[in-house]
Design an enzyme around this catalytic site. Structure first.
Site, PDB file in Angstrom:
ATOM      1  N   GLY A   1      -4.566  -7.540 -22.754  1.00 39.04           N
ATOM      2  CA  GLY A   1      -5.948  -7.251 -22.395  1.00 39.04           C
ATOM      3  C   GLY A   1      -6.667  -8.536 -22.053  1.00 39.04           C
ATOM      4  O   GLY A   1      -6.259  -9.620 -22.481  1.00 39.04           O
TER       5      GLY A   1
ATOM      6  N   GLN B   1     -13.762 -13.987 -20.902  1.00 40.25           N
ATOM      7  CA  GLN B   1     -12.610 -14.869 -21.087  1.00 40.25           C
ATOM      8  C   GLN B   1     -12.257 -15.647 -19.818  1.00 40.25           C
ATOM      9  O   GLN B   1     -11.503 -16.620 -19.880  1.00 40.25           O
ATOM     10  CB  GLN B   1     -11.380 -14.070 -21.543  1.00 40.25           C
ATOM     11  CG  GLN B   1     -11.548 -13.484 -22.944  1.00 40.25           C
ATOM     12  CD  GLN B   1     -10.289 -12.773 -23.385  1.00 40.25           C
ATOM     13  OE1 GLN B   1     -10.084 -11.618 -23.075  1.00 40.25           O
ATOM     14  NE2 GLN B   1      -9.425 -13.483 -24.090  1.00 40.25           N
TER      15      GLN B   1
ATOM     16  N   CYS C   1      -5.177 -13.252 -29.447  1.00 37.68           N
ATOM     17  CA  CYS C   1      -6.131 -13.253 -28.346  1.00 37.68           C
ATOM     18  C   CYS C   1      -5.798 -14.432 -27.438  1.00 37.68           C
ATOM     19  O   CYS C   1      -5.537 -15.532 -27.932  1.00 37.68           O
ATOM     20  CB  CYS C   1      -7.547 -13.392 -28.899  1.00 37.68           C
ATOM     21  SG  CYS C   1      -8.819 -13.438 -27.625  1.00 37.68           S
ATOM     22  N   LEU C   2      -5.822 -14.198 -26.144  1.00 36.04           N
ATOM     23  CA  LEU C   2      -5.517 -15.273 -25.196  1.00 36.04           C
ATOM     24  C   LEU C   2      -6.518 -16.419 -25.312  1.00 36.04           C
ATOM     25  O   LEU C   2      -6.212 -17.546 -24.923  1.00 36.04           O
ATOM     26  CB  LEU C   2      -5.497 -14.729 -23.763  1.00 36.04           C
ATOM     27  CG  LEU C   2      -4.374 -13.721 -23.459  1.00 36.04           C
ATOM     28  CD1 LEU C   2      -4.524 -13.190 -22.036  1.00 36.04           C
ATOM     29  CD2 LEU C   2      -2.999 -14.335 -23.656  1.00 36.04           C
TER      30      LEU C   2
ATOM     31  N   HIS D   1     -10.638  -4.346 -29.263  1.00 34.80           N
ATOM     32  CA  HIS D   1     -10.595  -5.814 -29.196  1.00 34.80           C
ATOM     33  C   HIS D   1     -11.294  -6.301 -27.922  1.00 34.80           C
ATOM     34  O   HIS D   1     -12.144  -7.205 -27.977  1.00 34.80           O
ATOM     35  CB  HIS D   1      -9.127  -6.255 -29.224  1.00 34.80           C
ATOM     36  CG  HIS D   1      -8.915  -7.733 -29.062  1.00 34.80           C
ATOM     37  ND1 HIS D   1      -8.301  -8.512 -30.014  1.00 34.80           N
ATOM     38  CD2 HIS D   1      -9.217  -8.580 -28.031  1.00 34.80           C
ATOM     39  CE1 HIS D   1      -8.254  -9.764 -29.585  1.00 34.80           C
ATOM     40  NE2 HIS D   1      -8.799  -9.840 -28.383  1.00 34.80           N
ATOM     41  N   GLU D   2     -10.960  -5.662 -26.784  1.00 37.08           N
ATOM     42  CA  GLU D   2     -11.560  -6.097 -25.513  1.00 37.08           C
ATOM     43  C   GLU D   2     -13.050  -5.762 -25.473  1.00 37.08           C
ATOM     44  O   GLU D   2     -13.857  -6.554 -24.976  1.00 37.08           O
ATOM     45  CB  GLU D   2     -10.832  -5.461 -24.321  1.00 37.08           C
ATOM     46  CG  GLU D   2      -9.357  -5.819 -24.219  1.00 37.08           C
ATOM     47  CD  GLU D   2      -9.071  -7.302 -24.343  1.00 37.08           C
ATOM     48  OE1 GLU D   2      -9.878  -8.123 -23.860  1.00 37.08           O
ATOM     49  OE2 GLU D   2      -8.040  -7.645 -24.953  1.00 37.08           O
TER      50      GLU D   2
ATOM     51  N   HIS E   1     -15.183  -8.334 -27.109  1.00 33.50           N
ATOM     52  CA  HIS E   1     -15.429  -9.541 -26.310  1.00 33.50           C
ATOM     53  C   HIS E   1     -16.759  -9.444 -25.554  1.00 33.50           C
ATOM     54  O   HIS E   1     -17.431 -10.451 -25.338  1.00 33.50           O
ATOM     55  CB  HIS E   1     -14.308  -9.755 -25.283  1.00 33.50           C
ATOM     56  CG  HIS E   1     -13.124 -10.511 -25.806  1.00 33.50           C
ATOM     57  ND1 HIS E   1     -13.207 -11.817 -26.241  1.00 33.50           N
ATOM     58  CD2 HIS E   1     -11.826 -10.157 -25.947  1.00 33.50           C
ATOM     59  CE1 HIS E   1     -12.004 -12.223 -26.636  1.00 33.50           C
ATOM     60  NE2 HIS E   1     -11.146 -11.232 -26.465  1.00 33.50           N
TER      61      HIS E   1
HETATM   62 NI    NI Z   1      -9.138 -11.328 -26.981  1.00 28.18          NI
END
Ligand code: NI
Length: 156
Positions: A46, A51, A89-90, A131-132, A135
């Site tokens: 995701g 991000q 998480c990226l 999670h997304e 953000h």
């Molecule tokens: Ni994330």
């Protein structure tokens, strides 16, 4: 399409409340496509607009390989039950942590063509969507995790 730089923890943009997208036009579609490419390149499931440095309410997700979801101006309509699992998480490379999430959610939002879509997700898919979605509110999973731990990073 193009790869975008992924913003990492410490950058204030990850802590902002994102603004609604006015219209799903070609520019937004191009950004969504870049986000999918960037997510796949980084081996993520995701990626949310902040991000890549865009404070807009949209994210992409591919909880199962080959099934990509794009959500623009998403709204979580229902959340039910709980499940607990490990997340990464990226934007927080090298770490994972355990987070409690709803077991099932109903979510709606615009798709890549600007059409309203509504889905029900459970298990891993519900985790990814929550999670997304977080953000877009400036929330990272590390805010909710009880046991952040280091993991070995995969070589790119
Ligand atoms: Ni994330």
């Amino acid at each position: 399409m193009a790869l975008r730089n992924i913003v990492t923890q410490g950058d204030p943009i990850l802590r902002k409340h994102c603004r609604e997208v006015d219209k799903v036009d070609d520019r937004i579609r191009m950004i969504l496509d870049d986000m999918v490419e960037t997510m796949r390149d980084a081996k993520g499931v995701g990626l949310a607009a902040p991000q890549i440095g865009m404070m807009r309410r949209m994210f992409v997700a591919e909880p199962e390989e080959g099934t990509v979801y794009c959500f623009v101006n998403p709204e979580i309509l229902e959340a039910e039950g709980t499940q607990t699992g490990d997340e990464g998480c990226l934007s927080v490379p090298g770490y994972q942590g355990t987070v409690e999430r709803p077991a099932r959610i109903r979510i709606k939002g615009l798709d890549r063509d600007g059409n309203m879509q509504e889905y029900e997700f459970k298990e891993r898919e519900a985790v990814v969507m929550c999670h997304e979605f977080d953000h877009l509110e400036g929330i990272l999973y590390i805010d909710k995790s009880t046991n952040l731990y280091e993991v070995e990073q995969e070589e790119a």
